[in-house]
Design an enzyme around this catalytic site. Sequence first.
Site, PDB file in Angstrom:
ATOM      1  N   CYS A  14      -4.375  -2.482   2.712  1.00  0.00           N
ATOM      2  CA  CYS A  14      -4.155  -1.092   3.117  1.00  0.00           C
ATOM      3  C   CYS A  14      -4.620  -0.918   4.561  1.00  0.00           C
ATOM      4  CB  CYS A  14      -4.968  -0.176   2.195  1.00  0.00           C
ATOM      5  SG  CYS A  14      -4.825   1.578   2.581  1.00  0.00           S
ATOM      6  N   HIS A  45       1.433   2.623  -4.325  1.00  0.00           N
ATOM      7  CA  HIS A  45       0.250   2.579  -3.465  1.00  0.00           C
ATOM      8  C   HIS A  45       0.209   3.820  -2.554  1.00  0.00           C
ATOM      9  CE1 HIS A  45      -2.558   0.253  -0.646  1.00  0.00           C
ATOM     10  NE2 HIS A  45      -2.188   1.299   0.079  1.00  0.00           N
ATOM     11  N   GLU A  46       1.364   4.134  -1.926  1.00  0.00           N
ATOM     12  CA  GLU A  46       1.398   5.269  -0.983  1.00  0.00           C
ATOM     13  C   GLU A  46       1.262   6.606  -1.708  1.00  0.00           C
ATOM     14  OE1 GLU A  46       0.948   4.552   1.974  1.00  0.00           O
ATOM     15  OE2 GLU A  46       1.527   2.448   1.857  1.00  0.00           O
ATOM     16  N   HIS A  64      -2.197   7.571  -2.386  1.00  0.00           N
ATOM     17  CA  HIS A  64      -2.909   8.172  -1.244  1.00  0.00           C
ATOM     18  C   HIS A  64      -2.772   9.700  -1.247  1.00  0.00           C
ATOM     19  CE1 HIS A  64      -4.445   4.850   1.112  1.00  0.00           C
ATOM     20  NE2 HIS A  64      -3.264   4.250   1.175  1.00  0.00           N
TER      21      HIS A  64
HETATM   22 ZN    ZN Z   1      -2.923   2.332   1.752  1.00  0.00          ZN
END
Ligand code: ZN
Length: 195
Positions: A109, A151-152, A155
């Site tokens: 990341c 993953h995004e 966030h």
């Molecule tokens: Zn990330």
Amino acid sequence: MFGGKIRHPVHTSGDPVLGREAEPILAITPDVVALARDMVEVMYRYDGIGLAAPQIGISRQLVVIDVPAEKDTVLSPGEELLLHQMPLALVNPRIVSSAGGMASREEGCLSVPGIYAQVVRPQRVVVHFTTLANQEIEIECDHLLARCLQHEIDHLHGIVFTDRLDSAEAERIARPLAELREKGRRRNFLREPKK
Ligand code: ZN
């Protein structure tokens, strides 16, 4: 510290903005389009394949990705549609459902530089998002695209991949992660780009 040159430095692990729920975007206004453009620039500058707005300190539900095609894979509908549209901005993206069982894959990341770990996630996901052209898209994605989107999207909900590790992986990276956060505290959790 950065001579005012970098408008949107990446924020690193330990910054409270990375633990916050991001605000949904209510309309695709010119400032949203401009933010997406800036985010693509930041993503390339830091050599990433995805970036979520909270990573540059902006708590809004916007993600940009530039996921490459993988060799020797049967493309999912999402990869067929999206891989040739990179870089791509996704407004208010969310996971609708998942399928295909769980898979373990190494993740890194931009907000956790130098640290990589195996993360277990669903292999395939149906993702819903709005494009900058105000088009609603809901499509099933697999492989690296599915991984990157999960993953995004994490966030946007205050979750970093290091929050999702099993105990062995968490233990393995505990020390470098603590060092990264300590270093981050001294520079307000802002990271200089690679180049
Ligand atoms: Zn990330």
